[in-house]
Design a protein around this motif. Structure first.
Motif, mmCIF file in Angstrom:
data_model
loop_
_atom_site.group_PDB
_atom_site.id
_atom_site.type_symbol
_atom_site.label_atom_id
_atom_site.label_comp_id
_atom_site.label_asym_id
_atom_site.label_seq_id
_atom_site.Cartn_x
_atom_site.Cartn_y
_atom_site.Cartn_z
ATOM 1 N N PHE A 238 0.823 -1.212 0.000
ATOM 2 C CA PHE A 238 0.000 0.000 0.000
ATOM 3 C C PHE A 238 0.862 1.270 0.000
ATOM 4 N N VAL A 239 0.386 2.246 -0.769
ATOM 5 C CA VAL A 239 0.996 3.575 -0.729
ATOM 6 C C VAL A 239 0.018 4.514 -0.037
ATOM 7 N N SER B 259 -4.816 9.081 1.425
ATOM 8 C CA SER B 259 -5.374 8.225 0.384
ATOM 9 C C SER B 259 -4.537 6.958 0.357
ATOM 10 N N ILE B 260 -5.193 5.806 0.476
ATOM 11 C CA ILE B 260 -4.475 4.528 0.469
ATOM 12 C C ILE B 260 -4.677 3.854 -0.895
ATOM 13 N N VAL B 261 -3.561 3.493 -1.525
ATOM 14 C CA VAL B 261 -3.604 2.850 -2.835
ATOM 15 C C VAL B 261 -3.014 1.446 -2.707
ATOM 16 N N ASP B 262 -3.733 0.463 -3.230
ATOM 17 C CA ASP B 262 -3.218 -0.905 -3.290
ATOM 18 C C ASP B 262 -2.381 -0.998 -4.573
ATOM 19 N N VAL B 263 -1.061 -0.928 -4.427
ATOM 20 C CA VAL B 263 -0.221 -0.886 -5.637
ATOM 21 C C VAL B 263 0.005 -2.283 -6.209
ATOM 22 N N GLU B 264 -0.318 -3.303 -5.426
ATOM 23 C CA GLU B 264 -0.219 -4.658 -5.959
ATOM 24 C C GLU B 264 -1.420 -4.933 -6.868
ATOM 25 N N ARG C 40 1.827 -3.028 7.487
ATOM 26 C CA ARG C 40 0.552 -2.406 7.123
ATOM 27 C C ARG C 40 0.299 -1.169 7.977
ATOM 28 N N ARG C 41 1.347 -0.453 8.291
ATOM 29 C CA ARG C 41 1.157 0.649 9.232
ATOM 30 C C ARG C 41 1.876 1.905 8.749
ATOM 31 N N PHE C 42 1.218 3.034 8.964
ATOM 32 C CA PHE C 42 1.818 4.334 8.680
ATOM 33 C C PHE C 42 1.742 5.188 9.942
ATOM 34 N N VAL C 43 2.687 6.114 10.086
ATOM 35 C CA VAL C 43 2.582 7.084 11.185
ATOM 36 C C VAL C 43 2.517 8.479 10.603
ATOM 37 N N GLY D 223 -6.835 -2.446 2.542
ATOM 38 C CA GLY D 223 -6.323 -1.087 2.585
ATOM 39 C C GLY D 223 -7.236 -0.115 3.314
ATOM 40 N N ARG D 224 -8.241 -0.668 4.003
ATOM 41 C CA ARG D 224 -9.137 0.202 4.776
ATOM 42 C C ARG D 224 -8.615 0.349 6.191
ATOM 43 N N GLU D 225 -9.163 1.355 6.870
ATOM 44 C CA GLU D 225 -8.700 1.616 8.230
ATOM 45 C C GLU D 225 -8.990 0.427 9.141
ATOM 46 N N ALA D 226 -7.953 -0.115 9.786
ATOM 47 C CA ALA D 226 -8.134 -1.211 10.727
ATOM 48 C C ALA D 226 -8.033 -0.692 12.154
#
Lengths: 416, 183
Positions: free
Chosen positions: A141-142, A154-159, A181-184, A201-204
């Motif tokens: 994910f980007v 904005s979360i993009v599934d690049v795969e 699967r984590r961003f800060v 890619g949705r908010e968990a």
């Protein structure tokens, strides 16, 4: 046949061979990039020409470009697939008309746009380039930072090459990868927001930490560097705040200073567009330093200071060379004494004014790493031996200005 | 020659410390986006009134007899927190955008001291949008600037939000009031 006649025939034969025509070549050839990629590749972005250039610092050769639309050209490179990702903003009539934001997937060998994912037209634009987008550690994910001025990712599934979700990050901005699967994100109160995404890619999960710095007294800059599971944030006053993100909750380690008391009094401080870099195999930190008072946190540097991250001791100070002169991408170079003089002028003028300085640094991750420097006033890229500090020369890549800089395999050493 | 190198470098750097940045030709492209600092509100509106409490109006130049200074000079008092291209060098003025651009309604406010009367003024730095970057009179003063995550105080952000296009051209500095204290 006499010996003389034989020699004559031989000469005629040689002459004929020398006059052989250049072989006919085929039309329509287009180069591809080699696999595996070179250890000394670097992306250098030019917002004036609206593209990023891939240069091989081993020989100074330009390998190709990707277009980037309006804004600061930044290129992401996954480890898992031979691809590059560029987030672009375009208008249907150039600078007006309908806005479209896209994430474009470029082939790692072809450098051609293979696919694109349309994004909500709300990505943030800023002179700052750090933390504007991030690739998750599993390369799936980007996250693209949005600002309207409401903040979100904005979360993009690049795969799968599709848009996943938009995740609101109220009070928090930017994105740094911190786990599979984590961003800060950094928050206005000096805290972190941790955003975990699920397989779609949705908010968990979304959690906020306690503040770890005071944004009023001494804010950390956006220009952090990754050191394994840590992010190292530098403050305006040159303190390093290490954040360990290996666990479920961030662990804020004790801050340490890049400058000693005498250097602090002497107004040495960190500054520039991208002022930190890490060489992970040796655990070295590179910091771009200049002399200047308060409010010079965006002023470029004249020196790079190298630290051992384990001991937090400084190993070396490198006095940087000039950026080299160019005009709209054309190098201003000469042979002989004039060339020497131009070179020396570039060195002498570095730091002479706040805008004539090195704005960004990066380090390659191989065993013979290169330290790379660029600045907005030049289209040249300078490189140094990152272990000894020896100046190795400049590559002129045809850019009008070099504002963004990244080494594509900063954490991976090349495509798997 | 090494000694000459050191001497020249030392000379150049000491000169740099004494030289105002406005006298320097700056690189184009560094500041594609405009800006300035020290705001009053998380998102200040260009034509909105200052925050209640510690600020008072009225707006306008301090005194008609006061020398206006040079609005095309980065050192002009009201540019204390700009990072961008000055509208006054791009076909506009210090408080009006160049022809054909749009002024961003969303912006942030700074506080600059006018040396002519010694007062602190609330300055609204609005970006001029919808045409490509001007390129003239880059002005990079960062007094009170904070990083992007401190959004209302970040002059790195392209504030062309709320206009038709996010394309940044230049920046104005509009006096919107007198500040009682430095913000």
């Amino acid at each position: 046949m006499g010996r003389r006649a034989l020699a004559g025939l031989l000469l005629v034969g040689l002459a004929a061979a020398a006059r052989a025509d250049v072989p006919v070549e085929s039309l329509g050839r287009v180069e591809t990039l080699p696999l595996p990629p070179g250890p000394h590749w670097a992306w250098v972005g030019d917002p004036v020409f609206r593209h990023a250039t891939l240069v091989d610092l081993s020989d100074g050769r330009t390998l190709g470009i990707v277009n980037a639309g309006f804004g600061m050209p930044t290129v992401l490179t996954p480890a898992a697939r031979p691809e590059f990702y560029v987030v672009e903003t375009h208008y249907s009539r150039g600078s007006r008309g309908e806005r479209s934001d896209v994430l474009t997937i470029y082939g790692g060998r072809s450098l051609a746009a293979e696919a694109e994912v349309v994004l909500p037209p709300k990505r943030a634009h800023a002179a700052n380039t750090a933390g504007m987008l991030a690739l998750s550690d599993d390369d799936r994910f980007v996250a693209v930072f949005n600002l309207t001025p409401a903040t979100s990712l904005s979360i993009v599934d690049v795969e799968a090459r599709r848009f996943s979700a938009e995740i609101e990050t109220p009070g928090c901005s930017l994105a740094y990868a911190a786990g599979p699967r984590r961003f800060v994100s950094l928050c206005m109160n000096g805290a972190l927001m941790l955003v975990e995404v699920d397989d779609e890619g949705r908010e968990a999960r979304k959690t906020r930490s306690e503040p770890f710095f005071d944004p009023q007294l001494d804010p950390v800059t956006e220009k952090a560097a990754r050191w394994e599971d840590r992010w190292l944030f530098a403050s305006f006053e040159s303190w390093i705040h290490p954040v360990d993100l290996s666990g479920a909750a961030p662990r804020f380690e004790e801050r340490w200073s890049l400058v000693n008391d005498a250097e602090r009094v002497d107004d040495w401080r960190i500054g520039g567009m991208q002022h930190l870099a890490v060489h992970e195999p040796t655990g070295r930190l590179y910091a771009l330093m200049h002399r200047g008072g308060p409010d010079t946190h965006k002023q470029g540097g004249t020196e790079v200071w190298i630290y051992d991250l384990a001991s937090r001791e400084r190993l070396q100070r490198i006095e940087l060379h000039g950026l080299g002169f160019s005009y709209l991408g054309v190098p201003l170079r000469a042979e002989g004494f004039t060339g020497w003089l131009i070179d020396k002028l570039a060195d002498w003028t570095l730091g002479m004014a706040p805008d004539i300085a090195v704005d960004a640094i990066a380090v390659t991750q191989d065993a013979a790493p290169r330290l790379v420097t660029v600045g907005a006033v030049s289209g040249a890229v300078a490189s140094y031996d990152a272990l000894t500090g020896e100046f190795l020369g400049r590559a002129y890549v045809g850019n009008a200005t070099n504002v963004t800089l990244s080494t594509p395999f900063a954490r991976t050493g090349g495509w798997r | 020659m090494a000694r000459m190198d050191r001497w020249m470098t030392g000379f150049a750097r000491s000169l740099a410390r004494r030289t105002s940045r406005r006298s320097v030709l700056a690189g184009i492209g560094t500041a594609l986006v405009g800006g300035a600092a020290v705001p009053l509100l998380p998102v200040a509106r260009g034509r909105a009134e200052p925050a209640p409490g510690d600020r008072v109006t009225p707006s306008g130049e301090p005194d008609p007899t006061t020398p206006a200074g040079d609005p095309q000079d980065c050192g002009y008092w009201r540019y204390c927190a700009v990072d961008g291209f000055l509208s006054s060098c791009c076909g506009g003025s210090h408080n009006a955008c160049p022809p054909g651009t749009q002024m961003s309604p969303i912006t942030w406010l700074g506080t600059c001291r006018n040396p002519a009367d010694g007062k602190e003024y609330v300055i609204s730095y609005n970006d001029c949008c919808g045409k490509d970057v001007c390129g003239s009179c880059i002005c990079r003063r960062h007094e009170g600037d904070k990083p992007v995550y401190y959004t209302p105080k970040s002059n790195d952000i392209d504030w062309c939000m709320g206009t038709r296009e996010i394309i940044y051209n230049s920046t104005v500095a509009v006096v919107v009031g007198v500040a009682r204290e430095k913000g």
